[in-house]
Design a protein around this motif. Structure first.
Motif, short mmCIF file in Angstrom:
data_model
loop_
_atom_site.label_atom_id
_atom_site.label_comp_id
_atom_site.label_asym_id
_atom_site.label_seq_id
_atom_site.Cartn_x
_atom_site.Cartn_y
_atom_site.Cartn_z
N MET A 1 -32.45 0.28 -2.89
CA MET A 1 -31.09 0.29 -2.39
C MET A 1 -31.04 0.06 -0.89
SD MET A 1 -28.27 3.29 -2.74
CE MET A 1 -27.30 2.68 -4.10
N SER A 15 -27.64 13.75 -12.18
CA SER A 15 -26.18 13.60 -12.21
C SER A 15 -25.51 14.95 -12.47
CB SER A 15 -25.77 12.60 -13.29
OG SER A 15 -26.24 11.32 -12.96
N GLU A 31 -18.72 7.69 -4.17
CA GLU A 31 -19.74 7.10 -5.04
C GLU A 31 -20.99 6.66 -4.27
OE1 GLU A 31 -20.18 3.53 -8.35
OE2 GLU A 31 -18.21 4.00 -7.53
N GLU A 32 -20.81 6.04 -3.10
CA GLU A 32 -21.97 5.57 -2.33
C GLU A 32 -22.86 6.74 -1.91
OE1 GLU A 32 -20.61 3.16 0.93
OE2 GLU A 32 -20.41 1.39 -0.34
N VAL A 34 -23.12 9.67 -3.50
CA VAL A 34 -23.76 10.15 -4.73
C VAL A 34 -24.94 9.25 -5.09
CG1 VAL A 34 -23.44 10.45 -7.22
CG2 VAL A 34 -21.70 11.31 -5.62
N ASN A 35 -24.73 7.94 -5.09
CA ASN A 35 -25.80 7.01 -5.46
C ASN A 35 -27.00 7.16 -4.54
OD1 ASN A 35 -24.25 6.02 -7.55
ND2 ASN A 35 -23.49 4.27 -6.37
N HIS A 36 -26.75 7.32 -3.25
CA HIS A 36 -27.84 7.51 -2.29
C HIS A 36 -28.60 8.81 -2.58
CE1 HIS A 36 -29.94 7.33 1.59
NE2 HIS A 36 -29.72 8.63 1.63
N TYR A 37 -27.86 9.88 -2.83
CA TYR A 37 -28.49 11.19 -3.04
C TYR A 37 -29.24 11.28 -4.36
CZ TYR A 37 -27.38 13.64 1.23
OH TYR A 37 -27.37 14.05 2.53
N LEU A 38 -28.89 10.45 -5.31
CA LEU A 38 -29.67 10.42 -6.55
C LEU A 38 -31.04 9.79 -6.32
CD1 LEU A 38 -26.89 9.52 -9.12
CD2 LEU A 38 -28.15 11.69 -8.96
N ILE A 39 -31.18 9.02 -5.23
CA ILE A 39 -32.46 8.41 -4.87
C ILE A 39 -33.17 9.20 -3.78
CG2 ILE A 39 -33.55 6.33 -3.91
CD1 ILE A 39 -31.16 4.75 -5.16
N ASN A 41 -32.75 12.72 -1.63
CA ASN A 41 -32.05 13.98 -1.42
C ASN A 41 -32.34 14.49 -0.01
OD1 ASN A 41 -30.65 16.34 -1.59
ND2 ASN A 41 -32.02 17.30 -3.07
N GLN A 143 -22.92 3.36 2.79
CA GLN A 143 -24.05 2.46 2.61
C GLN A 143 -24.24 1.56 3.82
OE1 GLN A 143 -26.17 2.94 -0.06
NE2 GLN A 143 -27.45 1.77 1.33
#
Length: 157
Positions: A1, A15, A31-32, A34-39, A41, A143
């Motif tokens: 990403m 999630s 959303e951006e 969240v998506n970053h933090y799923l990769i 932390n 992002q």
């Protein structure tokens, strides 16, 4: 990403973890973010400088972890709840990173990124006036903020 590496981050999030955090904060996280933090932390970014339009730079010390603290540092949600409870920060402005002076990089619920200087409090102003004074809109999404961090504060025009 992202082309930036993060070191010393927290435990990987699911999630479900993000859902628990959103419920705890009574907020829907952008959303951006969240998506970053799923990769990633939290953690220390390999590129850590944000260059302002005037050529000055802001230095990102680290991104705050969610749910699982790293060492003795506060998590994103603990930082948010503490700053809102003390009325240092307005509701809906979510700190996701700090600089070396303890100031925050934040995102609002619409996805706009801000620099928030907590050391600029003026007792002569109302809380709301102080909130506005402390907040500097960086004019990008989360992002774009991450992608536009540079390795050093020395850059070429």
């Amino acid at each position: 990403m992202s082309r930036i590496l993060f070191s010393k981050g927290g435990v990987n999030l699911s999630s479900e973890d993000i859902g628990d955090i959103q419920q705890h904060l009574n907020l829907v996280l952008p959303e951006e973010l969240v998506n970053h933090y799923l990769i990633h932390n939290g953690g220390i970014p390999s590129n850590s400088f944000w260059i302002l339009e005037d050529g000055c730079s802001l230095w990102v010390k680290k991104f705050l972890p969610m749910k699982f603290p790293v060492g003795t540092e506060r998590t994103l949600e603990d930082s948010y709840l503490l700053m809102v409870a003390k009325n240092v920060m307005p509701k809906g402005l979510i700190p996701f990173a700090i600089d070396h002076g303890g100031n925050y990089f934040c995102i609002d619920t619409s996805g706009e990124v801000y620099f928030y200087a907590v050391d600029r409090w003026d007792e002569a102003l109302s809380d709301e006036q102080n909130h506005e004074k402390a907040k500097k809109k960086l004019g990008v999404s989360f992002q774009l903020f991450v992608n536009q961090l540079v390795e050093t504060d020395e850059f070429e025009d």
